[in-house]
Write a protein that holds these residues in place. Sequence first.
Motif, PDB file in Angstrom:
ATOM      1  N   MET A   1      29.270  -8.472  61.818  1.00  0.00           N
ATOM      2  CA  MET A   1      28.048  -7.802  61.439  1.00  0.00           C
ATOM      3  C   MET A   1      28.300  -6.293  61.468  1.00  0.00           C
ATOM      4  N   ASP A   2      27.927  -5.599  60.406  1.00  0.00           N
ATOM      5  CA  ASP A   2      28.125  -4.152  60.386  1.00  0.00           C
ATOM      6  C   ASP A   2      26.863  -3.436  60.863  1.00  0.00           C
ATOM      7  N   LEU A   3      26.947  -2.131  61.018  1.00  0.00           N
ATOM      8  CA  LEU A   3      25.861  -1.336  61.583  1.00  0.00           C
ATOM      9  C   LEU A   3      24.562  -1.484  60.787  1.00  0.00           C
ATOM     10  N   MET A   4      24.638  -1.453  59.459  1.00  0.00           N
ATOM     11  CA  MET A   4      23.426  -1.574  58.651  1.00  0.00           C
ATOM     12  C   MET A   4      22.747  -2.927  58.862  1.00  0.00           C
ATOM     13  N   GLU A   5      23.538  -3.979  59.000  1.00  0.00           N
ATOM     14  CA  GLU A   5      22.956  -5.301  59.271  1.00  0.00           C
ATOM     15  C   GLU A   5      22.241  -5.308  60.621  1.00  0.00           C
ATOM     16  N   VAL A   6      22.858  -4.692  61.609  1.00  0.00           N
ATOM     17  CA  VAL A   6      22.237  -4.618  62.934  1.00  0.00           C
ATOM     18  C   VAL A   6      20.910  -3.866  62.845  1.00  0.00           C
ATOM     19  N   ILE A   7      20.913  -2.728  62.166  1.00  0.00           N
ATOM     20  CA  ILE A   7      19.695  -1.925  62.030  1.00  0.00           C
ATOM     21  C   ILE A   7      18.610  -2.710  61.290  1.00  0.00           C
ATOM     22  N   GLN A   8      18.972  -3.377  60.213  1.00  0.00           N
ATOM     23  CA  GLN A   8      17.999  -4.112  59.411  1.00  0.00           C
ATOM     24  C   GLN A   8      17.438  -5.336  60.136  1.00  0.00           C
ATOM     25  N   GLN A   9      18.200  -5.901  61.046  1.00  0.00           N
ATOM     26  CA  GLN A   9      17.761  -7.113  61.735  1.00  0.00           C
ATOM     27  C   GLN A   9      17.135  -6.858  63.101  1.00  0.00           C
ATOM     28  N   ARG A  10      17.024  -5.596  63.495  1.00  0.00           N
ATOM     29  CA  ARG A  10      16.468  -5.303  64.814  1.00  0.00           C
ATOM     30  C   ARG A  10      14.992  -5.645  64.860  1.00  0.00           C
TER      31      ARG A  10
END
Length: 93
Positions: A1-10
Amino acid sequence: MDLMEVIQQRYSVRNYLARPVEAEKLARILEAVRLAPTACNMQPFRILVIPTAGHEKELGRIYPRPWFAAAPVVICMCTDVGHGWTRKDGKNY
């Protein structure tokens, strides 16, 4: 999982399980905080790990939302301004 995925799924958790946090997981979280970069590696903070059981009333005065003290543990980060790095122009980090 990349940073953008983490941000979008928070998401913000507002419902906690009543089971204790395993000591190994808590230790891993605290180690990650210890290793996190700070200005000049001064780490100008203190960490309080507060078990919520028996402290609900006091925690309610800090943050009066019923879900706050429902977590089994609260981790409180406190800035220690006197121990931060200060630039030559006086700006404290």
